[in-house]
Design a protein around this motif. Structure first.
Motif, short mmCIF file in Angstrom:
data_model
loop_
_atom_site.label_atom_id
_atom_site.label_comp_id
_atom_site.label_asym_id
_atom_site.label_seq_id
_atom_site.Cartn_x
_atom_site.Cartn_y
_atom_site.Cartn_z
N THR A 66 22.26 31.94 56.39
CA THR A 66 21.99 33.04 55.46
C THR A 66 20.97 34.02 56.05
N GLY A 67 20.04 33.53 56.86
CA GLY A 67 19.08 34.42 57.50
C GLY A 67 19.77 35.45 58.38
N GLU A 68 20.77 35.01 59.13
CA GLU A 68 21.54 35.94 59.98
C GLU A 68 22.28 36.97 59.13
N PHE A 70 21.39 37.96 56.13
CA PHE A 70 20.39 38.87 55.58
C PHE A 70 19.99 39.92 56.61
N ARG A 71 19.65 39.49 57.82
CA ARG A 71 19.21 40.44 58.86
C ARG A 71 20.30 41.47 59.17
N SER A 75 18.88 43.47 55.09
CA SER A 75 17.51 43.94 55.30
C SER A 75 17.42 45.46 55.19
N SER A 111 16.92 25.43 51.46
CA SER A 111 17.74 26.45 52.10
C SER A 111 17.54 27.78 51.39
N LYS A 112 17.09 28.78 52.13
CA LYS A 112 16.83 30.09 51.55
C LYS A 112 18.12 30.86 51.33
N ASP A 116 15.60 35.04 48.47
CA ASP A 116 14.35 34.60 49.11
C ASP A 116 13.96 35.52 50.26
N HIS A 117 14.93 35.85 51.10
CA HIS A 117 14.65 36.72 52.24
C HIS A 117 14.21 38.10 51.78
N GLU A 120 10.65 37.95 50.27
CA GLU A 120 9.61 37.85 51.30
C GLU A 120 9.26 39.23 51.85
#
Length: 199
Positions: A66-68, A70-71, A75, A111-112, A116-117, A120
């Protein structure tokens, strides 16, 4: 528009009969129209017949976090909000495809999710900027009803909010509660409360 392909769930592969009905390569998704798996070579050649091909801005396979996502996709809209604009991030799909997991994450596994991202980034900005306050609202659109999941009155969950356009042309939900947030933990508690009230 981005697509996230979720991995098969354990219950889907328990009996050993599972095979994927889609495959992805680059920014394309290939879906079989027959009951046969989709085979794609490392070069992107599709080795199956009866295939439909769909193109998107981004395609994330089963291994993408999920971070990937989001980025890559989210973002920029969040930074647009920080600059004073408006943005929406929407997850759409049938039941069981991973929308809630992508947006909210999984608290049991630390797990975000996208929220969450985004939070932050927003809290980091507010801590560096005087006069910035963060508020959250949580509404549900379900069976033609718009409900306030953070209303302090439990009976409000049975009432549909009225949507209208204000004098600036912005669509608002009349009576939707805004709750001030001062920390990521407080936000998670509010969202967990709202989640527990979803239909």
């Amino acid at each position: 528009v981005a697509v996230r392909v979720r991995p098969p769930l354990p219950r889907e592969i328990e009996d050993g009969a599972f095979h994927g009905c889609l495959g992805s390569f680059g920014a394309k998704v290939y879906i079989t129209t027959s009951d046969k798996p989709v085979y794609i070579t490392k070069e992107g050649q599709v080795k199956s017949g009866d295939i439909r091909e769909y193109g998107f801005d981004h395609v994330f396979d089963e291994k993408a976090g999920t971070g990937e996502i989001f980025r890559t996709c989210c973002s920029a809209p969040v930074r647009h909000v920080i600059s004073g604009g408006n943005a929406s991030i929407l997850a759409y799909g049938q039941t069981g495809t991973g929308k809630t997991f992508t947006i909210s994450g999984d608290r049991r596994k630390s797990s975000k999710g996208i929220i969450d991202h985004a939070a932050e980034l927003l809290f980091a900005h507010s801590s560096r900027t005087d006069g910035v306050e963060l508020y959250v609202s949580y509404l549900q659109l379900y069976r033609r009803m718009v409900t306030d999941l953070l209303s302090p009155k439990p009976a409000d969950i049975e009432k549909s909010l009225k949507l209208r356009e204000d004098t600036n042309g912005v669509v608002v939900a009349e009576g939707l509660h805004l709750v001030r947030m001062e920390s990521l933990g407080q936000l998670r508690e509010a969202l967990s409360h709202g989640q527990s009230r979803r239909a």
